[in-house]
Motif scaffolding. Structure first.
Motif, PDB file in Angstrom:
ATOM      1  N   ARG A  33       0.854  -1.184   0.000  1.00  0.00           N
ATOM      2  CA  ARG A  33       0.000   0.000   0.000  1.00  0.00           C
ATOM      3  C   ARG A  33       0.895   1.240   0.000  1.00  0.00           C
ATOM      4  NH1 ARG A  33      -2.690  -2.124   5.340  1.00  0.00           N
ATOM      5  NH2 ARG A  33      -0.444  -2.442   5.585  1.00  0.00           N
ATOM      6  N   ILE A  34       0.825   2.002  -1.091  1.00  0.00           N
ATOM      7  CA  ILE A  34       1.725   3.135  -1.292  1.00  0.00           C
ATOM      8  C   ILE A  34       0.964   4.445  -1.146  1.00  0.00           C
ATOM      9  CG2 ILE A  34       3.324   4.267  -2.874  1.00  0.00           C
ATOM     10  CD1 ILE A  34       3.747   1.551  -4.223  1.00  0.00           C
ATOM     11  N   GLY A  35       1.411   5.291  -0.236  1.00  0.00           N
ATOM     12  CA  GLY A  35       0.784   6.592  -0.014  1.00  0.00           C
ATOM     13  C   GLY A  35       1.407   7.665  -0.883  1.00  0.00           C
ATOM     14  N   THR A  36       0.580   8.449  -1.556  1.00  0.00           N
ATOM     15  CA  THR A  36       1.062   9.527  -2.422  1.00  0.00           C
ATOM     16  C   THR A  36       0.337  10.823  -2.096  1.00  0.00           C
ATOM     17  OG1 THR A  36      -0.576   9.083  -4.152  1.00  0.00           O
ATOM     18  CG2 THR A  36       1.508   7.881  -4.278  1.00  0.00           C
ATOM     19  N   GLN A  37       0.865  11.919  -2.659  1.00  0.00           N
ATOM     20  CA  GLN A  37       0.243  13.229  -2.499  1.00  0.00           C
ATOM     21  C   GLN A  37      -0.092  13.801  -3.872  1.00  0.00           C
ATOM     22  OE1 GLN A  37       2.027  15.853   0.538  1.00  0.00           O
ATOM     23  NE2 GLN A  37       3.482  14.206   0.954  1.00  0.00           N
ATOM     24  N   PHE A  42       3.562  10.928  -9.434  1.00  0.00           N
ATOM     25  CA  PHE A  42       2.844   9.681  -9.195  1.00  0.00           C
ATOM     26  C   PHE A  42       1.720   9.382 -10.190  1.00  0.00           C
ATOM     27  CE2 PHE A  42       4.917  10.770  -5.220  1.00  0.00           C
ATOM     28  CZ  PHE A  42       5.657   9.615  -5.024  1.00  0.00           C
ATOM     29  N   PRO A  43       0.947  10.364 -10.666  1.00  0.00           N
ATOM     30  CA  PRO A  43      -0.050  10.026 -11.690  1.00  0.00           C
ATOM     31  C   PRO A  43       0.578   9.404 -12.933  1.00  0.00           C
ATOM     32  CG  PRO A  43      -0.601  12.124 -10.714  1.00  0.00           C
ATOM     33  CD  PRO A  43       0.768  11.756 -10.194  1.00  0.00           C
ATOM     34  N   ALA A  44       1.749   9.913 -13.325  1.00  0.00           N
ATOM     35  CA  ALA A  44       2.438   9.343 -14.487  1.00  0.00           C
ATOM     36  C   ALA A  44       2.928   7.935 -14.187  1.00  0.00           C
ATOM     37  CB  ALA A  44       3.606  10.233 -14.901  1.00  0.00           C
ATOM     38  N   VAL A  65      -2.810   4.887  -2.313  1.00  0.00           N
ATOM     39  CA  VAL A  65      -3.666   5.609  -1.370  1.00  0.00           C
ATOM     40  C   VAL A  65      -3.251   7.077  -1.390  1.00  0.00           C
ATOM     41  CG1 VAL A  65      -4.540   5.729   0.982  1.00  0.00           C
ATOM     42  CG2 VAL A  65      -3.719   3.529   0.070  1.00  0.00           C
ATOM     43  N   ASP A  66      -4.177   7.966  -1.741  1.00  0.00           N
ATOM     44  CA  ASP A  66      -3.858   9.385  -1.878  1.00  0.00           C
ATOM     45  C   ASP A  66      -4.129  10.159  -0.592  1.00  0.00           C
ATOM     46  OD1 ASP A  66      -3.091   9.105  -4.546  1.00  0.00           O
ATOM     47  OD2 ASP A  66      -5.155   9.308  -5.248  1.00  0.00           O
ATOM     48  N   PHE A  67      -3.259  11.135  -0.316  1.00  0.00           N
ATOM     49  CA  PHE A  67      -3.385  11.995   0.859  1.00  0.00           C
ATOM     50  C   PHE A  67      -3.218  13.447   0.427  1.00  0.00           C
ATOM     51  CE2 PHE A  67      -2.135   7.901   2.462  1.00  0.00           C
ATOM     52  CZ  PHE A  67      -2.821   7.764   3.668  1.00  0.00           C
ATOM     53  N   GLN A  68      -3.791  14.361   1.212  1.00  0.00           N
ATOM     54  CA  GLN A  68      -3.674  15.785   0.881  1.00  0.00           C
ATOM     55  C   GLN A  68      -2.285  16.321   1.189  1.00  0.00           C
ATOM     56  OE1 GLN A  68      -6.292  18.610   2.907  1.00  0.00           O
ATOM     57  NE2 GLN A  68      -6.644  19.640   0.966  1.00  0.00           N
ATOM     58  N   PHE A  69      -1.691  15.831   2.291  1.00  0.00           N
ATOM     59  CA  PHE A  69      -0.315  16.212   2.597  1.00  0.00           C
ATOM     60  C   PHE A  69       0.319  15.184   3.526  1.00  0.00           C
ATOM     61  CE2 PHE A  69      -2.812  17.866   5.913  1.00  0.00           C
ATOM     62  CZ  PHE A  69      -2.109  18.528   6.899  1.00  0.00           C
ATOM     63  N   GLY A  70       1.576  15.447   3.941  1.00  0.00           N
ATOM     64  CA  GLY A  70       2.402  14.438   4.560  1.00  0.00           C
ATOM     65  C   GLY A  70       2.007  13.884   5.917  1.00  0.00           C
ATOM     66  N   PRO A  71       1.653  14.720   6.905  1.00  0.00           N
ATOM     67  CA  PRO A  71       1.383  14.199   8.248  1.00  0.00           C
ATOM     68  C   PRO A  71       0.349  13.074   8.307  1.00  0.00           C
ATOM     69  CG  PRO A  71       1.719  16.551   8.363  1.00  0.00           C
ATOM     70  CD  PRO A  71       1.712  16.201   6.895  1.00  0.00           C
ATOM     71  N   PRO A  72      -0.822  13.197   7.669  1.00  0.00           N
ATOM     72  CA  PRO A  72      -1.759  12.071   7.726  1.00  0.00           C
ATOM     73  C   PRO A  72      -1.242  10.824   7.011  1.00  0.00           C
ATOM     74  CG  PRO A  72      -2.610  13.789   6.271  1.00  0.00           C
ATOM     75  CD  PRO A  72      -1.442  14.372   6.998  1.00  0.00           C
ATOM     76  N   LEU A  73      -0.403  11.022   6.002  1.00  0.00           N
ATOM     77  CA  LEU A  73       0.190   9.873   5.316  1.00  0.00           C
ATOM     78  C   LEU A  73       1.099   9.103   6.277  1.00  0.00           C
ATOM     79  CD1 LEU A  73       1.830  10.006   1.764  1.00  0.00           C
ATOM     80  CD2 LEU A  73       2.648   8.513   3.570  1.00  0.00           C
ATOM     81  N   LEU A  74       1.915   9.831   7.030  1.00  0.00           N
ATOM     82  CA  LEU A  74       2.820   9.166   7.965  1.00  0.00           C
ATOM     83  C   LEU A  74       2.067   8.532   9.129  1.00  0.00           C
ATOM     84  CD1 LEU A  74       6.090  11.267   8.169  1.00  0.00           C
ATOM     85  CD2 LEU A  74       5.474   9.369   6.692  1.00  0.00           C
TER      86      LEU A  74
END
Length: 318
Positions: A33-37, A42-44, A65-74
């Protein structure tokens, strides 16, 4: 052959070699499961399906899995709902200070041109010193948070000299447009959009203040259990970075199609971005430790952290 070109070729070759190395069933998960912003390439990468093609032969599925920014991803990595992800320099510092279960896996040495502190076009603010007494928006715990703290230090100001406005990018965009904040520390693509749509004016770039980096972060349990998988992930993204650095048009088009962000804005930030994925060396650790020390100095984290303690060593040839 130049050393830089040789390194690029070596990293790309490592991805091919890694994909050919067999993994035993006990050495691999069923999925990654890879988190991106929103920013980045990443779309490419998703459209090219190179990560999927790297792991499909060994029976591993890829989940984005998409996130708006870094803290919630971590935080997602910390609780085990995401395995691997991409963030700026500040989120890992806050996460480590909170004893999150993460490791640095690889780095992207940025050129400092994709994040800045901006003000409205007609603002009387001309310099960082003029931020004194002003309300400044930023993403709490984000790389923009670090930029703002470093910028204030450079201008001889303290954190208490401004009115901090911690806002997620979508809320900060609205606040900036309405004029309810005086300045905004922000990254692309939001930065490029503000420049083009609001004629926002940059008063300081990342490169004017400090040396920024971005990171691929992995869950500590995941990398301890599947080190060969993480090495293969790093190599695959390194190969994609080599491709992206010379295919800005394709990267921009994929980004615009996937996010709906204006193509002109996307092209602007893609052209000033860096995608090269490299192992974390002493230079990167030193730079990241400076971020940690800065945050501890101004009381933004509850304790001092040693960045090197959570660095997972990646050797591209393996």
């Amino acid at each position: 052959m130049k050393r830089r070109d040789f390194l690029k070729l070596s990293l790309a070759s490592a991805a091919v070699m890694a994909s050919a190395t067999p993994l035993r069933a006990e050495d691999k998960p069923k999925e990654i499961r890879i988190g991106t912003q929103k920013g980045g390439f990443f779309p490419a990468v998703k459209a090219r399906r190179t990560i999927e093609d790297t792991f499909k032969p060994v029976g591993i599925d890829i989940v984005w899995v998409d996130f708006q920014f870094g803290p919630p991803l971590l935080e997602a990595i910390n609780v085990g709902s995401v395995d691997f992800g991409y963030v700026g320099d500040a989120p890992p510092i806050f996460a480590q200070a909170a004893s999150a279960k993460i490791r640095y896996a690889a780095a992207v040495k940025q050129n400092g041109s994709s994040q800045a502190i901006i003000v409205p076009k007609d603002s009387p603010i001309k310099s960082l010193a003029d931020l004194k007494g002003k309300r400044v928006a930023f993403g709490k715990g984000s790389s923009a948070h670090n930029l703002l703290v470093a910028a204030l230090e450079k201008a001889g100001l303290s954190w208490t000299d401004i009115t901090p406005a911690p806002l997620a990018p979508a809320d900060a965009t609205a606040a900036f447009v309405k004029g309810s904040v005086d300045a905004w520390s922000i990254w692309d693509p939001y930065l490029a959009l503000a420049e083009l749509k609001e004629n926002a004016r940059v008063i300081a770039w990342d490169k004017d203040v400090h040396k920024p980096n971005s990171f691929y972060i992995v869950g500590s349990d995941f990398v301890e259990k599947y080190p060969a998988v993480v090495a293969r992930l790093n190599a695959a993204f390194a190969a994609e970075g080599v491709w992206a650095n010379s295919h800005h048009e394709e990267v921009a088009k994929a980004q615009a199609e996937a996010t709906g962000v204006d193509l002109e804005a996307v092209k602007r930030f893609v052209d000033r971005s860096v995608y090269s994925v490299v192992p974390i060396d002493d230079e990167v650790i030193k730079s990241q430790q400076a971020v940690a020390d800065r945050f501890a100095r101004v009381g933004l984290i509850p304790k001092q952290v040693n960045v090197a303690d959570i660095v997972w060593k990646w050797t591209p040839s393996t």
